[in-house]
Design an enzyme around this catalytic site. Structure first.
Site, PDB file in Angstrom:
ATOM      1  N   SER A 114       0.823  -1.210   0.000  1.00 59.00           N
ATOM      2  CA  SER A 114       0.000   0.000   0.000  1.00 59.00           C
ATOM      3  C   SER A 114       0.854   1.255   0.000  1.00 59.00           C
ATOM      4  O   SER A 114       1.904   1.305   0.657  1.00 59.00           O
ATOM      5  CB  SER A 114      -0.878  -0.004   1.253  1.00 59.00           C
ATOM      6  OG  SER A 114      -1.458   1.259   1.464  1.00 59.00           O
ATOM      7  N   TYR A 144      -2.523   0.028  10.255  1.00 57.95           N
ATOM      8  CA  TYR A 144      -2.700  -0.619   8.952  1.00 57.95           C
ATOM      9  C   TYR A 144      -1.427  -0.485   8.105  1.00 57.95           C
ATOM     10  O   TYR A 144      -0.898  -1.465   7.581  1.00 57.95           O
ATOM     11  CB  TYR A 144      -3.896   0.001   8.205  1.00 57.95           C
ATOM     12  CG  TYR A 144      -3.879  -0.295   6.725  1.00 57.95           C
ATOM     13  CD1 TYR A 144      -4.100  -1.588   6.255  1.00 57.95           C
ATOM     14  CD2 TYR A 144      -3.614   0.709   5.790  1.00 57.95           C
ATOM     15  CE1 TYR A 144      -4.057  -1.869   4.893  1.00 57.95           C
ATOM     16  CE2 TYR A 144      -3.570   0.434   4.438  1.00 57.95           C
ATOM     17  CZ  TYR A 144      -3.786  -0.857   3.999  1.00 57.95           C
ATOM     18  OH  TYR A 144      -3.729  -1.130   2.665  1.00 57.95           O
ATOM     19  N   LYS A 159       1.494  -3.346   6.655  1.00 55.55           N
ATOM     20  CA  LYS A 159       1.947  -3.544   5.269  1.00 55.55           C
ATOM     21  C   LYS A 159       3.464  -3.392   5.177  1.00 55.55           C
ATOM     22  O   LYS A 159       4.135  -4.132   4.468  1.00 55.55           O
ATOM     23  CB  LYS A 159       1.243  -2.554   4.337  1.00 55.55           C
ATOM     24  CG  LYS A 159      -0.240  -2.876   4.127  1.00 55.55           C
ATOM     25  CD  LYS A 159      -0.398  -4.189   3.372  1.00 55.55           C
ATOM     26  CE  LYS A 159      -1.834  -4.651   3.310  1.00 55.55           C
ATOM     27  NZ  LYS A 159      -1.997  -5.939   2.611  1.00 55.55           N
TER      28      LYS A 159
END
Ligand code: UD1
Length: 290
Positions: free
Chosen positions: A72, A96, A100
């Site tokens: 991402s 989040y 990643k």
């Protein structure tokens, strides 16, 4: 034979790899909402990071050696330069994004230990749109976090107005600018990545974006054209954690594979609207037919 397994269930994962001769894996399975990740960070680490560790363990046990991984652009952090290239420093700013980034690092460590592995991490910018048939699209649970599904639900009357988070950013119209990429281009990018996994061993990282930005109001104008009737919106305060502008430098993927995205914002909006119009309540009326 179809199989479904939770990546946290190592025995189930082993059974899948034992039952099939799996050479390559496209690893999409993860949670992806930034706000939610601050509320349930441990679940994010469990699903995104432990899930990836378990997948790699199963792969190395069963001789599978090629992975395309969904990464991402959020790993670039809160003060990104414009446009962003893959050598720009990572500064993940929420759980989040950190999951990643950790996955990219653990993939690099796995590649160092198992030199036969070939891994490509694709750093998605902002995927939107739907399959052009109108049969495969986005059906978020609850109130959408992301801007396009929110807009689409206002357009079909499920929500009353789009909140526009901030109009005082240092952007041409004051609203946030993002590099929206059609989901079909994201899909094509994976197909091309699979074709190139054997070019090199080890971990390689590529941006998946168009190189062009659109503001929230530009996206709204384009989506309104697709819908044909006005979509109510209201300017609100900035949303915590948002950055003014995020745009990919898509040059590395083009130089490496001669590939670039082909669908523009008009196609993204037209396809997203076709899905929402045909499925005003998402998949509650049945699974996709394509
Ligand atoms: C975030 C993540 C991205 C992730 C994506 C999908 C970051 C920097 N980016 O993208 O990695 O893949 O979520 O979960 O963490 N907006 C509104 N009204 C809304 C919703 C959004 O105005 O109701 C605005 C936002 O302020 C932003 C733009 O629309 O300027 C895009 O927001 P959104 O669709 O949520 O995606 P990102 O936050 O950019």
């Amino acid at each position: 034979m179809k199989r479904q397994a939770d990546l946290r269930d190592r025995a189930a994962l082993d059974a899948v790899f034992a039952a099939h001769e799996i050479d390559s894996v496209i690893h999409f399975a993860a949670k992806k909402a930034v706000g939610e990740s601050t509320r349930i960070p441990l679940e994010y680490y469990d699903i995104n990071v432990t899930g990836t560790v378990n997948l790699l363990l199963a792969m190395t046990r069963h001789g599978a050696r090629r992975v395309v991984f969904s990464s991402s652009c959020s790993i670039y952090g809160e003060t990104p330069k414009v446009p962003l290239d893959e050598d720009d420093p990572a500064a993940p700013a929420n759980p989040y994004a950190r999951t990643k980034y950790l996955c990219e690092q653990l993939l690099a460590d796995a590649c160092a230990r198992y030199p036969e592995l070939s891994v490509i991490a694709l750093r998605y910018f902002n995927p939107i749109g739907a399959h052009p048939s109108g049969e495969i699209g986005e059906d978020p649970t609850g109130v959408p976090n992301n801007v396009l599904p929110y807009m689409a639900q206002v357009a079909v009357g499920r929500l009353t107005e789009l909140p526009v988070f901030g109009d005082d950013y240092p952007t041409p119209d004051g609203t946030g600018v993002r590099d929206y990429i059609h989901v079909s281009d994201v899909a094509d990018g994976h197909r091309v990545a699979l074709d190139h996994l054997d070019d090199e061993q080890g971990l390689r990282v590529f941006n998946l974006g168009t190189g062009t930005g659109a503001s929230v109001l530009e996206l709204l104008a384009e989506f309104t054209k697709a819908v044909g009737t006005p979509i109510p919106y209201r300017i609100q305060a900035r949303r915590a954690g948002d950055v003014p502008t995020l745009i990919a430098d898509p040059g590395r993927v083009e130089r490496a594979w001669g590939w670039r995205t082909t669908r523009d914002l008009t196609a993204m909006c037209a396809d997203a609207w076709r899905f929402q119009r045909l499925h005003p309540n998402g998949y509650s009326s049945g699974p996709p037919t394509v």
